[in-house]
Design an enzyme around this catalytic site. Sequence first.
Site: not given
Length: 386
Positions: A53, A177, A202
């Site tokens: 992690r 963004d 995306k």
Amino acid sequence: MNEARRTPGFETLAIHAGQDPDPTTGAVVPPIHLATTYAQDDVGSHRGFEYSRSGNPTRAVLETALATLEGAPYGFAFASGMAAEDAVLRTLAPGDHVVIPNDAYGGTYRLVARVHHAQGIAFSPVELSDASAVAGSIGPRTRLVWVETPSNPLLQVADVAALAELAHSRGALLVVDNTFATPYLQQPLSLGADVVVHSTTKYLGGHSDVVGGFVATSDEAIAERIGFLQNATGAVPGPFDCYLVLRGLKTLAVRLDRQCQSALAVARFLEAHEKVARVRYPGLESHPGHDLAKAQMRDFGAMVSFTLRGGEPAALDVAASTGIFTLAESLGAVESLIEHPARMTHLSAAGSALEVDPALVRLSVGLETLEDLIDDLDRALGSIRS
Ligand code: PLP
């Protein structure tokens, strides 16, 4: 004697940055490291990784590669675009204020309005192309100005350099963004932005088979905080997901070259169609942000939105009638998609200042044969009943 070498181009970096052959085996593709924990040579003495992690070698390769493409000294991979955005918003304290675009992605609006606002963060949705409205919305507690350009789903173009200057003059940071443009088409940090966020789901992944997010920044203090939050909250991507995004990155430039070319042709076709009221594509001369997009982007992207003269019923007819454009949420992959933002991706903004015109249809133009795509849209427009 070393000869001066040219700086590697984007495509070279996408394939090689942080991705040297594996030193132990020579493998040319970064290994997918599944181990959750790493042997220590002595208590507290390890070889760079302790627990997956906190840090994972496959993730580290992705973080180096994508940060390099954004021109950022620091990069952090997350389990989704929303997790990446959440980390940036968690750098704020109760009472702080954030300016968001009045046509932000519905999920961004929901995260700000229904999660962080409940924790004491104030926000103002603003039209980013209106400089005086943005200036008027910045107050003494404004810490972030959040930009999406081109925006989802209206494909509005915001002036990153001007907004960065404005934000900085008022003591705020500029977050962009960059999901729709990707670092291939637009490099916000070089235009003055402080933080870039991505949904790697995306274009960066590019094949509709991985959900992921990313934060890149040039600000050391923000980087330290984001790195802390990445480990402390744990919204990290798995190693296989990191591998899939790395694999997608290598073909980003060639995919986008063709997708931008097809998107412009699709936009021109739609603009000439009698059933279409308005096409929103920054590559069209009719787009109000065309000149700005030309100046700050390499090309205009592969997202096209349009409204139908027949309003919502016509939009629903078109969205349900295509054969090659698949009716589905998301965007940016090899297959072309069609959707109805008001009832699908942006439903979470219904009833708010960010509510989307129900006559709007959004296309993600993929890599199929252009003539097939245009044929498909022509047929779907012909199926409108009203
Ligand atoms: N930002 C934009 C512009 C998006 O379109 C999306 C998702 O559609 C996100 C962020 C959120 O990313 P994810 O779905 O990977 O959480």
